[in-house]
Design a protein around this motif. Sequence first.
Motif, mmCIF file in Angstrom:
data_model
loop_
_atom_site.group_PDB
_atom_site.id
_atom_site.type_symbol
_atom_site.label_atom_id
_atom_site.label_comp_id
_atom_site.label_asym_id
_atom_site.label_seq_id
_atom_site.Cartn_x
_atom_site.Cartn_y
_atom_site.Cartn_z
ATOM 1 N N CYS A 95 0.832 -1.191 0.000
ATOM 2 C CA CYS A 95 0.000 0.000 0.000
ATOM 3 C C CYS A 95 0.871 1.247 0.000
ATOM 4 C CB CYS A 95 -0.921 0.014 1.211
ATOM 5 S SG CYS A 95 -2.117 1.349 1.091
ATOM 6 N N LEU A 97 -0.255 3.991 1.404
ATOM 7 C CA LEU A 97 -0.588 4.713 2.637
ATOM 8 C C LEU A 97 -0.314 3.796 3.830
ATOM 9 C CD1 LEU A 97 -3.955 6.526 1.705
ATOM 10 C CD2 LEU A 97 -1.620 7.428 1.590
ATOM 11 N N ARG A 98 -0.427 4.349 5.013
ATOM 12 C CA ARG A 98 -0.193 3.550 6.228
ATOM 13 C C ARG A 98 -1.268 3.907 7.262
ATOM 14 N NH1 ARG A 98 2.608 1.338 3.412
ATOM 15 N NH2 ARG A 98 4.799 0.748 3.501
ATOM 16 N N CYS A 99 -2.526 3.731 6.890
ATOM 17 C CA CYS A 99 -3.605 4.151 7.795
ATOM 18 C C CYS A 99 -3.432 3.489 9.163
ATOM 19 C CB CYS A 99 -4.947 3.790 7.199
ATOM 20 S SG CYS A 99 -5.169 4.478 5.568
ATOM 21 N N TYR A 101 -5.420 2.604 11.466
ATOM 22 C CA TYR A 101 -6.331 1.539 11.868
ATOM 23 C C TYR A 101 -6.106 0.254 11.078
ATOM 24 C CZ TYR A 101 -8.656 3.600 7.801
ATOM 25 O OH TYR A 101 -8.922 4.098 6.550
ATOM 26 N N CYS A 102 -5.211 0.317 10.102
ATOM 27 C CA CYS A 102 -5.067 -0.816 9.188
ATOM 28 C C CYS A 102 -3.657 -1.389 9.170
ATOM 29 C CB CYS A 102 -5.469 -0.370 7.787
ATOM 30 S SG CYS A 102 -5.223 -1.571 6.491
ATOM 31 N N MET A 103 -2.664 -0.504 9.127
ATOM 32 C CA MET A 103 -1.290 -0.989 8.941
ATOM 33 C C MET A 103 -0.355 -0.348 9.938
ATOM 34 S SD MET A 103 0.025 -1.322 5.146
ATOM 35 C CE MET A 103 -0.798 -2.247 3.883
ATOM 36 N N GLY A 142 -4.490 -4.462 0.726
ATOM 37 C CA GLY A 142 -3.542 -3.513 0.156
ATOM 38 C C GLY A 142 -4.251 -2.509 -0.755
ATOM 39 N N ASN A 171 -7.872 3.472 -2.087
ATOM 40 C CA ASN A 171 -7.650 4.660 -1.267
ATOM 41 C C ASN A 171 -7.660 5.935 -2.123
ATOM 42 O OD1 ASN A 171 -5.113 4.840 -2.515
ATOM 43 N ND2 ASN A 171 -4.050 3.855 -0.809
HETATM 44 S S1 SF4 Z 1 -6.889 1.104 4.614
HETATM 45 FE FE1 SF4 Z 1 -6.256 0.854 2.509
HETATM 46 S S2 SF4 Z 1 -5.069 2.674 2.161
HETATM 47 FE FE2 SF4 Z 1 -5.174 2.502 4.322
HETATM 48 S S3 SF4 Z 1 -3.336 1.347 4.862
HETATM 49 FE FE3 SF4 Z 1 -5.013 -0.080 4.661
HETATM 50 S S4 SF4 Z 1 -4.787 -0.814 2.614
HETATM 51 FE FE4 SF4 Z 1 -3.661 1.085 2.723
#
Ligand code: SF4
Length: 652
Positions: A95, A97-99, A101-103, A142, A171
């Motif tokens: 990805c 980005l590095r949101c 809540y996700c990564m 991703g 995203n």
């Molecule tokens: S939500 Fe989507 S954009 Fe954000 S880190 Fe996760 S995979 Fe990447």
Amino acid sequence: MASNCSTFSRLIIGIQTAAEACTKRAVQQTCGRYRVCRWYSSVTHEENRLEQVGGLVVPGNHSQVLKDVLPFSAFLMDSFGRRHNYLRISLTEKCNLRCQYCMPQEGVKLTPRSQLLTAEELLMLARLFVREGVNKIRLTGGEPLIRPDVLHIIAELRKLEGLKTIAVTTNGMNLTRLLPSLKKAGIDLLNISLDTLVPAKFEFIARRKGFHKVMEGIEKAIEMGYNPVKVNCVVMRGLNEDELIDFVSLTERKPLDVRFIEYMPFDGNRWNFKMMVSYQEMLDCIKQKWPNLETVPGEETDTAKAFRVPGFRGQLGFITSMSDNFCGSCNRLRITADGNLKVCLFGNSEVSLRDFLRSGATEEELLHIIGAAVGRKKKQHAGMFNISQMKNRPMILIGSNCSWLLPNTGALKKHTALTGPVQILRWGSQPPQLHSKTFPSILFLSAPLSASKFRDSTLQFARHCHSKTPECGFDLKILHTDAQSSSLDGTSDQLTHTDAQGKASMVNVGGKAVTCRTAMACGKVILGPKAFNLVHANQLAKGDALAVAQLAGIMGAKQTSSLIPLCHLLPLDHTSVTIELLEEEHAVIIKATCQTTGCTGVEMEALTAVAVATLTLYDMCKSVSHNIVITDIKLLSKTGGQRGDFHRSPDS
Ligand code: SF4
Ligand SMILES: Nc1nc2c(ncn2[C@@H]2O[C@H](COP(=O)(O)OP(=O)(O)OP(=O)(O)O)[C@@H](O)[C@H]2O)c(=O)[nH]1
Ligand SMILES: C[S@@+](CC[C@H](N)C(=O)[O-])C[C@H]1O[C@@H](n2cnc3c(N)ncnc32)[C@H](O)[C@@H]1O
Ligand code: SF4
């Protein structure tokens, strides 16, 4: 082939085995005005135990009426009757980005490239799923739009007949640049993630700059005619819950569907109950500003509960995975970028389709693996939030479809006489025959194959269809075949596998009649509590033991003539292996059913399938315990041989 099918009336329900292709052909040839909607080999419904139903042939104009009783691919239907026609494919783990809540900040540990699905593998799997009834594919990740061959994949997916919708969740970072080509390649629906309308906050949440790019992407999507454009907003207390009203305001003039998502726990996202803003809380907040907020009806399988501010162009919704799950209508399966099938978003239960694919598994074998995994899908949230459900894991059901056979003709005639005009469909070594005598309306055949259970479920299904389709006005005629044919145990004084000199000799079966023959065998593996619980929860370090054992059984059946010296090499029409968990005994029962059309029987194939499957289960569990007992491998039934049928009595 009988051709007088003018009186052949409205609906046939056929129950059958491997002759399905020729049955289908036969019906099409014989009855041009009937349309084969779909031909399935088995249907399973946990509560009602609807099993072993062959197919439906309905007149075209009744297809809609019958939609809700039509069987769905057994491989994609789980034990709660949920039909999985929506596949989410992750194109990449990477990805841009590095949101939060996700990564994690540093990203996730990436799978080596060689272990990721190639475009061709991915498309092969997609094709298989679509063939079985998947009509919507969503590409996700991703970030799916950073995969270099994403356009090629979409264009190839577009060619799949039966695939109605191709969607992408992105995203939005690369959207403006890619949109024209995405649209051209065939993307129907766009979901774009955006958690804040404040650029600085975007950078904080996503740990990267990009707010303006995403906004531009959203505008471009609207401009290119996507309607609605769905905007996904994960709501987190202390971060963006103060922006609900601003997001809803966006829907006033734009055809946006803003979906507020309850923050969900995933490995490594440091989920905290206090950070989750519930649907009810969000709704209350929005209703303070717009008290006349109205609900918008949606599809049963939608993730979001939809609302609209009267007069606004767009709408809003809530994805309530946490406070009010929508698992009851779940129609989703996932394939991860490295080729694992994940039957639920939550839970670690995964089976590597990639490995089976790369080891040369046939489509049929892959389907059995998929069917086994889907069959084990939990009622909700992979059982995470309702541990008590885990006890109720249903019998492992692997699209077995070899239990319905025509009983011997004498018995059939007797019962035909008893039940009046019926449609008789016969199959075996010859193409099925259609005898249309008077005004038959529904065909039902049940066989005395060790299976009152199957008979009952089939009757149940017939009644279900009947009650569901009064518009069709068909009569329900049921052909009972309770009578057991004379049961010979098949033993003989003669030594058939030695010659006059006492040397091993293969029996010449060339002069025997070609008939449809089946055999069913079973065996038990007593695992003990520790191994059993790990198998039950699918948490063995070696992987999905039941799926592997099941596949090994099928492969074992095919290898029988190589393993057992004097066994004939047989063309197997079908093999199925089913697995049942006996919780109280910490044991597993493995059953195999084989069918051939030939001049010798398949009991050795069924027994070999059981032996290999039980040994495989042992192998999968031996690192956990050596106190595993394989026991009670035996033949349960055998039909179609010249010495009559054999059925083991229940207590032997
Ligand atoms: S939500 Fe989507 S954009 Fe954000 S880190 Fe996760 S995979 Fe990447
Ligand atoms: N519980 C659960 N939540 C899901 C599932 N799929 C998606 N979601 C939730 O829905 C959010 C949005 O996902 P999207 O990728 O936009 O997919 P979607 O909402 O299923 O998409 P459509 O219904 O096709 O528009 C995710 O962030 C999850 O919170 C699922 O299978 N189970
Ligand atoms: C994992 S992303 C993949 C696709 C793409 N990268 C994107 O962000 O849209 C899919 C969706 O899951 C959502 N999501 C990720 N982590 C989440 C979490 N912890 N709780 C709720 N939704 C989450 C994202 O907001 C996004 O809408
Ligand atoms: S949590 Fe699992 S069962 Fe529930 S909706 Fe999501 S994928 Fe389906």
